[in-house]
Design an enzyme around this catalytic site. Structure first.
Site, PDB file in Angstrom:
ATOM      1  CG  ASP A  90      -1.787  -0.891   1.192  1.00  0.00           C
ATOM      2  OD1 ASP A  90      -1.981  -1.675   0.713  1.00  0.00           O
ATOM      3  OD2 ASP A  90      -1.907  -0.915   2.797  1.00  0.00           O
TER       4      ASP A  90
HETATM    5  N1  URA Z   1      -0.880  -5.863   3.706  1.00  0.00           N
HETATM    6  C1  URA Z   1      -1.849  -4.740   3.794  1.00  0.00           C
HETATM    7  O1  URA Z   1      -2.438  -4.596   4.641  1.00  0.00           O
HETATM    8  N2  URA Z   1      -0.911  -3.620   3.243  1.00  0.00           N
HETATM    9  C2  URA Z   1       0.247  -4.139   2.910  1.00  0.00           C
HETATM   10  O2  URA Z   1       0.439  -3.008   1.723  1.00  0.00           O
HETATM   11  C3  URA Z   1       0.451  -5.279   2.421  1.00  0.00           C
HETATM   12  C4  URA Z   1       0.149  -5.990   3.145  1.00  0.00           C
END
Ligand code: URA
Length: 238
Positions: free
Chosen positions: A105
């Site tokens: 993310d």
């Molecule tokens: N899980 C998440 O919620 N975000 C990420 O970036 C990676 C794994």
């Protein structure tokens, strides 16, 4: 291996075939020190030395990279609201099709692998491989022992048929844990934590399989994976 010069340059991400032909015809490309003027001339790629306008470019069949993803970057090649992680790489890497293996993310930092080899991208992301990803996370409230037990037993996430369970949880402080998971679903760690009543404030990926993000790789920096690191990931070329 013998390949047409124009194909080699476009494969290396120098530009489109048209752009590369233009550079060659203008006499800007040397191969092993000799100017080549015909785009369709074949060159031997083993051990070749290519220069464009006096600048050497590496001939490489494939790239395997690690990046320390900084906060505030999107993993998509067509980002919506933040810069793309691909902007952290040389332009010709992007032109030749290097992509992240899975996504982190915008507000997640840490280890991201990238490559232009489809088999490698698949190897890292395929749920069948069960490559364990290690996340370090901090929440706004204390993480209870009950929450830890629920993460280990499996939590129900919307749109998922099966319960999603952590492979392991290591407590670091009241509101900080290491969470090991071997699946990769959209916002999975944040949704798992939300399911046990905790809001993730910081999320960082420390490792993929046995491969740890090196301490000396600063946020935004990248480097190539060594053969030993590819072995750690259990990847062997097909
Ligand atoms: N899980 C998440 O919620 N975000 C990420 O970036 C990676 C794994």
């Amino acid at each position: 291996m013998q390949k047409q010069l124009v194909r080699v340059l476009s494969f290396l991400g120098v530009g489109s075939r048209k752009d590369c032909s233009h550079l060659i015809r203008k006499g800007l490309v040397t191969v092993n020190g000799k100017v080549i003027l015909k785009p369709l001339d074949k060159i031997e790629t083993d051990g070749v030395e290519i220069e464009i306008d006096g600048e050497a470019i590496d001939y490489r069949e494939q790239y395997f990279l690690m990046l320390n993803k900084p906060l505030g970057y999107e993993c998509s090649a067509r980002p919506k609201s933040h810069p793309s992680v691909l902007e952290l790489l040389p332009e010709n890497f992007v032109n030749r099709g290097i992509q992240p293996a899975g996504r982190l993310d915008v507000e997640t930092s840490g280890l991201l692998l990238l490559s232009d080899v489809g088999g490698f991208l698949h190897h890292v992301t395929s749920p069948r491989r069960h490559l364990v990803k290690t996340y370090r996370l901090q929440t706004s409230e204390a993480i209870t022992e009950e929450a830890v037990q629920r993460l280990l037993a499996g939590v129900k996430l919307e749109d998922e048929e099966e319960l999603i369970a952590a492979k392991a949880v290591e407590r670091l402080s009241e509101n900080e844990i290491k969470l090991l998971v071997d699946l990769g679903r959209y916002h999975m760690v944040r949704r798992m934590m939300a399911a046990v009543g905790a809001h993730v404030e910081k999320l960082h990926r420390e490792a993929i399989g046995d491969l740890k993000l090196p301490d000396d790789l600063e946020p935004g920096d990248w480097r190539e994976l060594t053969q030993e690191e590819l072995d750690m990931l259990g990847y062997s070329e097909q």
